[in-house]
Motif scaffolding. Structure first.
Motif, PDB file in Angstrom:
ATOM      1  N   SER A 187       3.046   4.095  -6.853  1.00 39.96           N
ATOM      2  CA  SER A 187       2.636   3.558  -8.151  1.00 39.96           C
ATOM      3  C   SER A 187       1.905   4.615  -8.980  1.00 39.96           C
ATOM      4  CB  SER A 187       1.716   2.344  -7.942  1.00 39.96           C
ATOM      5  OG  SER A 187       2.415   1.294  -7.310  1.00 39.96           O
ATOM      6  N   GLN A 188       1.089   5.430  -8.331  1.00 39.44           N
ATOM      7  CA  GLN A 188       0.392   6.500  -9.036  1.00 39.44           C
ATOM      8  C   GLN A 188       1.375   7.518  -9.604  1.00 39.44           C
ATOM      9  OE1 GLN A 188      -2.258   7.904  -5.977  1.00 39.44           O
ATOM     10  NE2 GLN A 188      -3.972   6.583  -6.662  1.00 39.44           N
ATOM     11  N   ALA A 189       2.386   7.872  -8.828  1.00 39.88           N
ATOM     12  CA  ALA A 189       3.397   8.826  -9.295  1.00 39.88           C
ATOM     13  C   ALA A 189       4.181   8.256 -10.475  1.00 39.88           C
ATOM     14  CB  ALA A 189       4.340   9.191  -8.154  1.00 39.88           C
ATOM     15  N   ALA A 190       4.519   6.972 -10.392  1.00 40.89           N
ATOM     16  CA  ALA A 190       5.277   6.334 -11.472  1.00 40.89           C
ATOM     17  C   ALA A 190       4.446   6.275 -12.758  1.00 40.89           C
ATOM     18  CB  ALA A 190       5.718   4.941 -11.049  1.00 40.89           C
ATOM     19  N   ALA A 191       3.142   5.950 -12.627  1.00 41.56           N
ATOM     20  CA  ALA A 191       2.273   5.878 -13.805  1.00 41.56           C
ATOM     21  C   ALA A 191       2.098   7.256 -14.439  1.00 41.56           C
ATOM     22  CB  ALA A 191       0.928   5.295 -13.405  1.00 41.56           C
ATOM     23  N   SER A 192       1.942   8.295 -13.600  1.00 38.82           N
ATOM     24  CA  SER A 192       1.793   9.654 -14.113  1.00 38.82           C
ATOM     25  C   SER A 192       3.060  10.109 -14.841  1.00 38.82           C
ATOM     26  CB  SER A 192       1.472  10.606 -12.959  1.00 38.82           C
ATOM     27  OG  SER A 192       1.415  11.938 -13.406  1.00 38.82           O
ATOM     28  N   GLU A 193       4.219   9.818 -14.272  1.00 41.01           N
ATOM     29  CA  GLU A 193       5.478  10.187 -14.917  1.00 41.01           C
ATOM     30  C   GLU A 193       5.659   9.456 -16.252  1.00 41.01           C
ATOM     31  OE1 GLU A 193      10.300   9.990 -14.026  1.00 41.01           O
ATOM     32  OE2 GLU A 193       8.839   9.552 -12.425  1.00 41.01           O
ATOM     33  N   ALA A 194       5.261   8.205 -16.303  1.00 42.95           N
ATOM     34  CA  ALA A 194       5.372   7.434 -17.540  1.00 42.95           C
ATOM     35  C   ALA A 194       4.455   7.988 -18.630  1.00 42.95           C
ATOM     36  CB  ALA A 194       5.051   5.966 -17.267  1.00 42.95           C
ATOM     37  N   ARG A 195       3.246   8.416 -18.249  1.00 42.05           N
ATOM     38  CA  ARG A 195       2.329   9.008 -19.229  1.00 42.05           C
ATOM     39  C   ARG A 195       2.885  10.315 -19.782  1.00 42.05           C
ATOM     40  NH1 ARG A 195      -1.742   7.312 -15.597  1.00 42.05           N
ATOM     41  NH2 ARG A 195      -1.845   9.419 -14.715  1.00 42.05           N
ATOM     42  N   ILE A 196       3.510  11.102 -18.918  1.00 41.05           N
ATOM     43  CA  ILE A 196       4.089  12.375 -19.366  1.00 41.05           C
ATOM     44  C   ILE A 196       5.218  12.131 -20.358  1.00 41.05           C
ATOM     45  CG2 ILE A 196       5.413  14.378 -18.601  1.00 41.05           C
ATOM     46  CD1 ILE A 196       3.798  14.311 -16.002  1.00 41.05           C
ATOM     47  N   ARG A 197       6.066  11.136 -20.071  1.00 40.16           N
ATOM     48  CA  ARG A 197       7.173  10.832 -20.986  1.00 40.16           C
ATOM     49  C   ARG A 197       6.650  10.324 -22.333  1.00 40.16           C
ATOM     50  NH1 ARG A 197      12.093  11.047 -18.768  1.00 40.16           N
ATOM     51  NH2 ARG A 197      12.274  11.095 -16.480  1.00 40.16           N
ATOM     52  N   GLN A 198       5.561   9.561 -22.314  1.00 40.51           N
ATOM     53  CA  GLN A 198       4.978   9.090 -23.567  1.00 40.51           C
ATOM     54  C   GLN A 198       4.404  10.273 -24.364  1.00 40.51           C
ATOM     55  OE1 GLN A 198       2.045   5.984 -23.250  1.00 40.51           O
ATOM     56  NE2 GLN A 198       1.360   6.232 -25.367  1.00 40.51           N
ATOM     57  N   LEU A 249       3.404  -0.603 -18.565  1.00 37.37           N
ATOM     58  CA  LEU A 249       3.862  -1.375 -17.409  1.00 37.37           C
ATOM     59  C   LEU A 249       3.520  -0.661 -16.107  1.00 37.37           C
ATOM     60  CD1 LEU A 249       5.401  -3.778 -16.230  1.00 37.37           C
ATOM     61  CD2 LEU A 249       7.537  -2.484 -16.540  1.00 37.37           C
ATOM     62  N   ALA A 250       3.712   0.662 -16.097  1.00 37.26           N
ATOM     63  CA  ALA A 250       3.403   1.428 -14.883  1.00 37.26           C
ATOM     64  C   ALA A 250       1.914   1.375 -14.573  1.00 37.26           C
ATOM     65  CB  ALA A 250       3.858   2.873 -15.061  1.00 37.26           C
ATOM     66  N   GLN A 251       1.076   1.406 -15.614  1.00 32.86           N
ATOM     67  CA  GLN A 251      -0.363   1.343 -15.401  1.00 32.86           C
ATOM     68  C   GLN A 251      -0.772  -0.026 -14.868  1.00 32.86           C
ATOM     69  OE1 GLN A 251      -2.321   3.977 -15.678  1.00 32.86           O
ATOM     70  NE2 GLN A 251      -4.087   2.782 -14.964  1.00 32.86           N
ATOM     71  N   GLN A 252      -0.169  -1.076 -15.403  1.00 28.47           N
ATOM     72  CA  GLN A 252      -0.459  -2.423 -14.905  1.00 28.47           C
ATOM     73  C   GLN A 252      -0.050  -2.577 -13.445  1.00 28.47           C
ATOM     74  OE1 GLN A 252       1.612  -4.971 -17.639  1.00 28.47           O
ATOM     75  NE2 GLN A 252       0.208  -4.546 -19.358  1.00 28.47           N
ATOM     76  N   THR A 253       1.129  -2.037 -13.113  1.00 26.80           N
ATOM     77  CA  THR A 253       1.595  -2.084 -11.724  1.00 26.80           C
ATOM     78  C   THR A 253       0.636  -1.360 -10.811  1.00 26.80           C
ATOM     79  OG1 THR A 253       3.892  -2.174 -12.483  1.00 26.80           O
ATOM     80  CG2 THR A 253       3.510  -1.512 -10.191  1.00 26.80           C
ATOM     81  N   LEU A 254       0.138  -0.210 -11.254  1.00 21.74           N
ATOM     82  CA  LEU A 254      -0.804   0.561 -10.438  1.00 21.74           C
ATOM     83  C   LEU A 254      -2.082  -0.228 -10.189  1.00 21.74           C
ATOM     84  CD1 LEU A 254      -1.723   3.166  -9.051  1.00 21.74           C
ATOM     85  CD2 LEU A 254      -2.465   4.024 -11.298  1.00 21.74           C
ATOM     86  N   VAL A 255      -2.582  -0.901 -11.204  1.00 19.30           N
ATOM     87  CA  VAL A 255      -3.807  -1.698 -11.037  1.00 19.30           C
ATOM     88  C   VAL A 255      -3.572  -2.830 -10.034  1.00 19.30           C
ATOM     89  CG1 VAL A 255      -5.404  -3.246 -12.209  1.00 19.30           C
ATOM     90  CG2 VAL A 255      -4.682  -1.127 -13.329  1.00 19.30           C
ATOM     91  N   ARG A 256      -2.429  -3.489 -10.142  1.00 18.43           N
ATOM     92  CA  ARG A 256      -2.118  -4.591  -9.221  1.00 18.43           C
ATOM     93  C   ARG A 256      -1.971  -4.077  -7.790  1.00 18.43           C
ATOM     94  NH1 ARG A 256       1.932  -6.142 -11.609  1.00 18.43           N
ATOM     95  NH2 ARG A 256       3.580  -5.233 -10.311  1.00 18.43           N
ATOM     96  N   GLU A 257      -1.298  -2.948  -7.618  1.00 18.87           N
ATOM     97  CA  GLU A 257      -1.102  -2.393  -6.272  1.00 18.87           C
ATOM     98  C   GLU A 257      -2.435  -1.980  -5.659  1.00 18.87           C
ATOM     99  OE1 GLU A 257       2.831  -1.606  -5.050  1.00 18.87           O
ATOM    100  OE2 GLU A 257       1.886  -3.491  -5.653  1.00 18.87           O
ATOM    101  N   GLN A 258      -3.334  -1.451  -6.496  1.00 20.57           N
ATOM    102  CA  GLN A 258      -4.651  -1.062  -5.969  1.00 20.57           C
ATOM    103  C   GLN A 258      -5.417  -2.285  -5.464  1.00 20.57           C
ATOM    104  OE1 GLN A 258      -6.207   0.985  -9.387  1.00 20.57           O
ATOM    105  NE2 GLN A 258      -5.655   3.031  -8.595  1.00 20.57           N
ATOM    106  N   ALA A 259      -5.282  -3.412  -6.184  1.00 17.56           N
ATOM    107  CA  ALA A 259      -5.959  -4.639  -5.735  1.00 17.56           C
ATOM    108  C   ALA A 259      -5.375  -5.136  -4.418  1.00 17.56           C
ATOM    109  CB  ALA A 259      -5.845  -5.703  -6.825  1.00 17.56           C
ATOM    110  N   LEU A 260      -4.062  -5.106  -4.307  1.00 16.40           N
ATOM    111  CA  LEU A 260      -3.425  -5.555  -3.074  1.00 16.40           C
ATOM    112  C   LEU A 260      -3.767  -4.639  -1.905  1.00 16.40           C
ATOM    113  CD1 LEU A 260       0.126  -6.538  -4.446  1.00 16.40           C
ATOM    114  CD2 LEU A 260      -1.733  -8.076  -3.751  1.00 16.40           C
ATOM    115  N   PHE A 261      -3.842  -3.322  -2.173  1.00 10.77           N
ATOM    116  CA  PHE A 261      -4.171  -2.382  -1.104  1.00 10.77           C
ATOM    117  C   PHE A 261      -5.606  -2.592  -0.615  1.00 10.77           C
ATOM    118  CE2 PHE A 261      -6.016   1.742   0.119  1.00 10.77           C
ATOM    119  CZ  PHE A 261      -5.250   2.008   1.234  1.00 10.77           C
TER     120      PHE A 261
END
Length: 370
Positions: free
Chosen positions: A147-158, A122-134
């Motif tokens: 979004s990048q920080a959230a995706a990185s934190e989610a990968r670490i937890r996985q 989910l965090a990775q999908q959010t990051l992709v969407r935010e990059q498109a909007l930016f």
């Protein structure tokens, strides 16, 4: 003046007598034996090969498993033994399943990984969407950084959840299925990490076990030790480090590692060696006999029957064109029917190995000592 001349004459006489005596002793080392006499006495000859150590005495040894060669399979999680998939003394291969363990903790670890993997997607999908909007200028750069920080934190937890499941004994296939949202398992298979033989089973089907509790032991018998018991008095005579031991009644070779530091109550010291050939012919704990070579090198292995004693010296009778020469040797060690001698000998020389008493009589009659 007269007394001085007498003393000089006596001195010359003593020197001449000593020289004559030395010449007689030198001549006495060689004596004639005709071919007819050689045949009549039944004298047998043996050709000297290159100098080499002789096989030493036989000593008792026990087959020992090196500590690093035994693997203890323990329970990675608390639970109950659902099934034992092997029996004692069974040969196993690397990766072969040994035990099936049912554990409630396994479900919790799988759930944790499934949730962490879902949040990471989910965090990775959010990051992709935010990059498109930016890129369209709709949102500020701060949203991308968040979004990048959230995706990185989610990968670490996985990654952390995958590591916890891996430490519990789960294989790569199971971890991948759970992370991709597949079905969870209620049991864990524990596999052999190396080939060997199951030497002991400590668990039973249905038994409750705690984390780190030993379930069974697998011994890799491809590498074995021999612990040889050597009397302390013989320690300085036996082979040094790196020498090769031979089995008495087995086709077995072992390389000497060294002596142990402790002397037993029976006044023996342990000579440890590593089996280099024939490990498949013996079992751990088995008692056998091995032959330990002597530490002396550079000498000659000759039969006991070839050596004669005269006073405090030992001699070999070396063949010459006209007969034999009594050659003085030093006996350094003996084992069975062989002696290890050092002397002025050369490869290719022939020595008498039978009827040496008759040769000794001929030698002494020629001019040797009585």
């Amino acid at each position: 003046m007269f007394h001085h001349l007498v003393r000089m004459a006596l001195a010359r006489t003593i020197i001449l007598l000593a020289a004559s005596s030395a010449a007689q002793l030198a001549q006495a080392e060689s004596f004639k034996v005709s071919p007819a006499q050689l045949q009549a006495l039944g004298i047998q000859l043996q050709t000297l090969e290159n100098p080499a150590p002789i096989a030493g005495l036989a000593y008792p040894a026990r087959v020992v498993l090196p500590p690093a060669q035994e693997v203890v399979l323990s329970a990675p999680l608390g639970g109950s033994i659902d099934q034992l998939l092997v029996t004692e003394n069974e040969l196993v291969k690397t990766g072969q399943p040994l035990v099936r363990l049912v554990s409630p903790e396994l479900g919790e670890l799988q759930l944790r990984l499934a949730e962490a993997a879902s949040r990471s997607r989910l965090a990775q999908q959010t990051l992709v969407r935010e990059q498109a909007l930016f890129s369209e200028g709709i949102i500020p750069e701060r949203r991308i950084q968040e979004s990048q920080a959230a995706a990185s934190e989610a990968r670490i937890r996985q990654t952390q959840a995958e590591s916890a499941l891996r430490l519990s004994g789960a294989d790569a296939g199971m971890i991948r299925r759970v992370a991709q949202g597949g079905a969870m398992q209620d049991a864990l298979l524990l596999y052999a990490r190396s080939p060997g033989i199951v030497t002991r089973i400590d668990a039973k089907p249905g038994q409750r076990v705690q984390p780190a509790e030993a379930l069974l032991r697998v011994a890799d018998t491809r590498k074995l030790w021999l612990d040889v018991q050597i009397p302390v008095a013989r320690q300085s005579q036996v082979a040094p480090k790196g020498a090769i031991l031979e089995g008495v009644d087995r086709k077995l070779l072992a390389k000497v590692v060294g002596f142990g530091p402790i002397v037993s109550d029976s006044q023996t010291v342990t000579l440890r060696s590593e089996v280099t050939k024939g490990a498949e012919q013996v079992r751990v704990g088995e008692a056998l006999q091995v032959r330990v070579p002597f530490s002396a090198t550079g000498g000659w292995a000759v039969p006991v029957s070839s050596v004669v004693r005269q006073d405090n010296d030992a001699f070999l009778f070396v063949r010459t064109p006209e007969g034999f020469t009594a050659t003085r040797v030093t006996v350094q060690a003996g084992a069975g029917q062989s002696l290890f001698v050092v002397g002025e000998l050369r490869p290719g020389q022939q020595i008498a190995v039978s009827s040496v008493i008759a040769l000794k009589a001929a030698w002494l009659g020629k001019g040797g000592s009585n």
